[in-house]
Design a protein around this motif. Structure first.
Motif, PDB file in Angstrom:
ATOM      1  N   PRO A  78       0.800  -0.521   0.408  1.00 39.26           N
ATOM      2  CA  PRO A  78       0.194  -0.469   0.326  1.00 39.26           C
ATOM      3  C   PRO A  78       1.002   0.902   0.133  1.00 39.26           C
ATOM      4  O   PRO A  78       0.766   2.103   1.291  1.00 39.26           O
ATOM      5  N   GLU A  79       1.437   2.010  -0.985  1.00 38.19           N
ATOM      6  CA  GLU A  79       2.596   2.411  -1.527  1.00 38.19           C
ATOM      7  C   GLU A  79       2.133   2.793  -2.443  1.00 38.19           C
ATOM      8  O   GLU A  79       1.117   2.952  -3.101  1.00 38.19           O
ATOM      9  N   VAL A  80       2.625   4.434  -2.860  1.00 40.24           N
ATOM     10  CA  VAL A  80       2.415   5.792  -3.504  1.00 40.24           C
ATOM     11  C   VAL A  80       3.971   5.094  -4.550  1.00 40.24           C
ATOM     12  O   VAL A  80       4.608   5.825  -3.845  1.00 40.24           O
ATOM     13  N   LEU A  81       3.606   5.293  -5.643  1.00 41.87           N
ATOM     14  CA  LEU A  81       5.177   5.268  -6.043  1.00 41.87           C
ATOM     15  C   LEU A  81       5.512   6.606  -7.379  1.00 41.87           C
ATOM     16  O   LEU A  81       4.337   7.224  -8.113  1.00 41.87           O
ATOM     17  N   VAL A  82       5.732   7.498  -6.958  1.00 38.42           N
ATOM     18  CA  VAL A  82       6.434   8.375  -8.197  1.00 38.42           C
ATOM     19  C   VAL A  82       7.232   9.030  -9.200  1.00 38.42           C
ATOM     20  O   VAL A  82       8.732   8.537  -8.598  1.00 38.42           O
ATOM     21  N   VAL A  83       6.623   9.006  -9.836  1.00 35.76           N
ATOM     22  CA  VAL A  83       8.064   8.824 -11.277  1.00 35.76           C
ATOM     23  C   VAL A  83       7.953   9.905 -11.913  1.00 35.76           C
ATOM     24  O   VAL A  83       6.822  10.439 -11.546  1.00 35.76           O
ATOM     25  N   SER A  84       9.068  11.408 -11.716  1.00 33.28           N
ATOM     26  CA  SER A  84       9.076  12.043 -12.757  1.00 33.28           C
ATOM     27  C   SER A  84       9.985  11.918 -13.936  1.00 33.28           C
ATOM     28  O   SER A  84      10.530  11.112 -14.371  1.00 33.28           O
ATOM     29  N   GLY A  85      10.057  12.739 -14.455  1.00 29.64           N
ATOM     30  CA  GLY A  85      11.199  12.345 -15.955  1.00 29.64           C
ATOM     31  C   GLY A  85       9.974  13.414 -16.937  1.00 29.64           C
ATOM     32  O   GLY A  85       9.564  14.500 -16.851  1.00 29.64           O
ATOM     33  N   PRO A  86      10.810  12.913 -18.327  1.00 29.43           N
ATOM     34  CA  PRO A  86      10.310  13.974 -19.769  1.00 29.43           C
ATOM     35  C   PRO A  86       8.704  13.875 -20.012  1.00 29.43           C
ATOM     36  O   PRO A  86       8.587  12.827 -19.205  1.00 29.43           O
ATOM     37  N   GLY A  87       7.852  14.560 -20.619  1.00 29.57           N
ATOM     38  CA  GLY A  87       6.804  15.080 -21.465  1.00 29.57           C
ATOM     39  C   GLY A  87       6.459  13.537 -21.594  1.00 29.57           C
ATOM     40  O   GLY A  87       5.099  13.650 -21.596  1.00 29.57           O
ATOM     41  N   ILE A  88       7.151  13.022 -21.906  1.00 31.52           N
ATOM     42  CA  ILE A  88       6.569  11.450 -22.690  1.00 31.52           C
ATOM     43  C   ILE A  88       6.771   9.976 -21.927  1.00 31.52           C
ATOM     44  O   ILE A  88       5.673   9.666 -22.415  1.00 31.52           O
ATOM     45  N   LEU A  89       6.570  10.719 -20.444  1.00 28.03           N
ATOM     46  CA  LEU A  89       5.848  10.040 -19.993  1.00 28.03           C
ATOM     47  C   LEU A  89       4.504  10.376 -19.742  1.00 28.03           C
ATOM     48  O   LEU A  89       3.252   8.905 -19.293  1.00 28.03           O
ATOM     49  N   LEU A  90       4.173  10.849 -20.348  1.00 27.38           N
ATOM     50  CA  LEU A  90       2.472  10.964 -20.382  1.00 27.38           C
ATOM     51  C   LEU A  90       1.879  10.741 -22.174  1.00 27.38           C
ATOM     52  O   LEU A  90       0.068  11.145 -22.283  1.00 27.38           O
ATOM     53  N   ALA A  91       2.892  10.179 -22.708  1.00 29.00           N
ATOM     54  CA  ALA A  91       2.370   9.893 -24.500  1.00 29.00           C
ATOM     55  C   ALA A  91       1.220   8.931 -24.637  1.00 29.00           C
ATOM     56  O   ALA A  91       0.815   8.743 -23.050  1.00 29.00           O
ATOM     57  N   THR A  92       0.459   9.183 -25.453  1.00 27.80           N
ATOM     58  CA  THR A  92      -0.720   7.920 -25.158  1.00 27.80           C
ATOM     59  C   THR A  92      -0.379   6.515 -25.019  1.00 27.80           C
ATOM     60  O   THR A  92      -1.488   6.307 -24.492  1.00 27.80           O
ATOM     61  N   THR A  93       0.797   6.141 -25.286  1.00 28.69           N
ATOM     62  CA  THR A  93       1.251   4.199 -24.660  1.00 28.69           C
ATOM     63  C   THR A  93       1.116   4.227 -24.109  1.00 28.69           C
ATOM     64  O   THR A  93       0.615   3.548 -22.471  1.00 28.69           O
ATOM     65  N   ALA A  94       1.480   5.547 -23.052  1.00 28.08           N
ATOM     66  CA  ALA A  94       2.435   5.109 -20.986  1.00 28.08           C
ATOM     67  C   ALA A  94       1.196   6.159 -20.003  1.00 28.08           C
ATOM     68  O   ALA A  94       1.655   5.268 -18.862  1.00 28.08           O
ATOM     69  N   ARG A  95       0.071   6.744 -20.683  1.00 22.73           N
ATOM     70  CA  ARG A  95      -0.737   7.362 -19.505  1.00 22.73           C
ATOM     71  C   ARG A  95      -1.169   6.294 -19.396  1.00 22.73           C
ATOM     72  O   ARG A  95      -1.875   6.408 -18.352  1.00 22.73           O
ATOM     73  N   GLY A  96      -1.944   5.295 -19.458  1.00 24.06           N
ATOM     74  CA  GLY A  96      -2.819   4.005 -18.619  1.00 24.06           C
ATOM     75  C   GLY A  96      -1.566   3.441 -17.596  1.00 24.06           C
ATOM     76  O   GLY A  96      -2.311   2.523 -16.621  1.00 24.06           O
ATOM     77  N   MET A  97      -0.661   3.625 -17.750  1.00 23.99           N
ATOM     78  CA  MET A  97       0.447   3.376 -16.538  1.00 23.99           C
ATOM     79  C   MET A  97       0.217   4.130 -15.079  1.00 23.99           C
ATOM     80  O   MET A  97       0.418   3.675 -13.477  1.00 23.99           O
ATOM     81  N   TRP A  98      -0.329   5.165 -14.782  1.00 27.23           N
ATOM     82  CA  TRP A  98      -0.465   6.186 -13.700  1.00 27.23           C
ATOM     83  C   TRP A  98      -2.187   6.292 -13.603  1.00 27.23           C
ATOM     84  O   TRP A  98      -2.982   6.288 -14.268  1.00 27.23           O
ATOM     85  N   ASN A  99      -1.988   6.656 -12.192  1.00 19.80           N
ATOM     86  CA  ASN A  99      -3.372   6.794 -11.649  1.00 19.80           C
ATOM     87  C   ASN A  99      -4.236   8.078 -11.383  1.00 19.80           C
ATOM     88  O   ASN A  99      -4.917   8.751 -11.323  1.00 19.80           O
ATOM     89  N   PHE A 100      -2.754   9.168 -11.887  1.00 24.29           N
ATOM     90  CA  PHE A 100      -2.597  10.523 -11.886  1.00 24.29           C
ATOM     91  C   PHE A 100      -0.911  10.920 -12.561  1.00 24.29           C
ATOM     92  O   PHE A 100      -0.241  10.464 -11.910  1.00 24.29           O
ATOM     93  N   ALA A 101      -1.254  12.284 -12.644  1.00 23.16           N
ATOM     94  CA  ALA A 101      -0.735  12.555 -13.435  1.00 23.16           C
ATOM     95  C   ALA A 101      -0.324  14.181 -13.016  1.00 23.16           C
ATOM     96  O   ALA A 101      -1.626  14.948 -13.919  1.00 23.16           O
ATOM     97  N   VAL A 102       1.022  14.448 -12.748  1.00 24.92           N
ATOM     98  CA  VAL A 102       1.505  15.561 -12.885  1.00 24.92           C
ATOM     99  C   VAL A 102       1.782  16.959 -13.980  1.00 24.92           C
ATOM    100  O   VAL A 102       2.801  16.315 -14.266  1.00 24.92           O
ATOM    101  N   TRP A 103       1.681  17.540 -14.463  1.00 27.34           N
ATOM    102  CA  TRP A 103       2.832  18.083 -15.225  1.00 27.34           C
ATOM    103  C   TRP A 103       2.884  19.474 -14.835  1.00 27.34           C
ATOM    104  O   TRP A 103       2.044  20.722 -14.666  1.00 27.34           O
ATOM    105  N   GLN A 104       4.343  19.611 -15.479  1.00 29.31           N
ATOM    106  CA  GLN A 104       5.475  21.095 -14.641  1.00 29.31           C
ATOM    107  C   GLN A 104       5.747  21.597 -14.845  1.00 29.31           C
ATOM    108  O   GLN A 104       6.490  21.103 -16.665  1.00 29.31           O
TER     109      GLN A 104
END
Length: 143
Positions: A78-104
């Motif tokens: 029961p943890e939260v994994l916070v992954v940071s990186g470039p914009g490609i983390l929110l690419a169409t094929t990668a979006r499904g990995m995340w419960n929530f996304a923050v754009w900075q």
């Protein structure tokens, strides 16, 4: 700790209160996203969560899936994994990995239209939350 990060942590925990949860912090500058993700992870810890942090400088989706996301999900902690990186983390094929996304972003950089939260980190010690009107955003933003 910034009220912005505490507010986003509260919003995330309201939507995803328990279990194995994944949160991406992405932006045009992968290094800058790391600081933002560290600050958000600290806010989640302050809210009583167990948090793991990972950073991907290049956002390679397959490597993230194989080396970071799959082992995290397999552990079923029961943890939260916070992954940071470039914009490609929110690419169409990668979006499904995340419960929530923050754009900075900083200054006049465009927001990403799939992000759950947008934070301006022009001054990383005083971030501000942005609420974008996507009806007015060019179709290419966040594509």
């Amino acid at each position: 700790m910034s009220d912005v990060w505490a507010g986003i942590a509260g919003e995330f925990l309201h939507l995803y209160p328990r279990g194995c949860r994944l949160l991406a912090v992405a932006g045009a500058d992968a290094d800058r996203s790391s600081r933002a993700a560290d600050d958000l992870a600290a806010a989640l810890r302050d809210a009583g969560q167990q948090v793991r942090r990972a950073h991907s400088a290049d956002g390679d989706e397959q490597t993230l899936r194989d080396d970071v996301v799959s082992p995290f999900r397999t552990a079923q902690e029961p943890e939260v994994l916070v992954v940071s990186g470039p914009g490609i983390l929110l690419a169409t094929t990668a979006r499904g990995m995340w419960n929530f996304a923050v754009w900075q972003l900083a200054g006049d950089e465009p927001p990403h239209t799939v992000a759950n939260a947008i934070v301006d980190v022009t001054d990383p010690d005083a971030p501000t939350r942005r609420f974008a009107d996507y009806c007015a955003a060019p179709a290419s933003w966040g594509a």
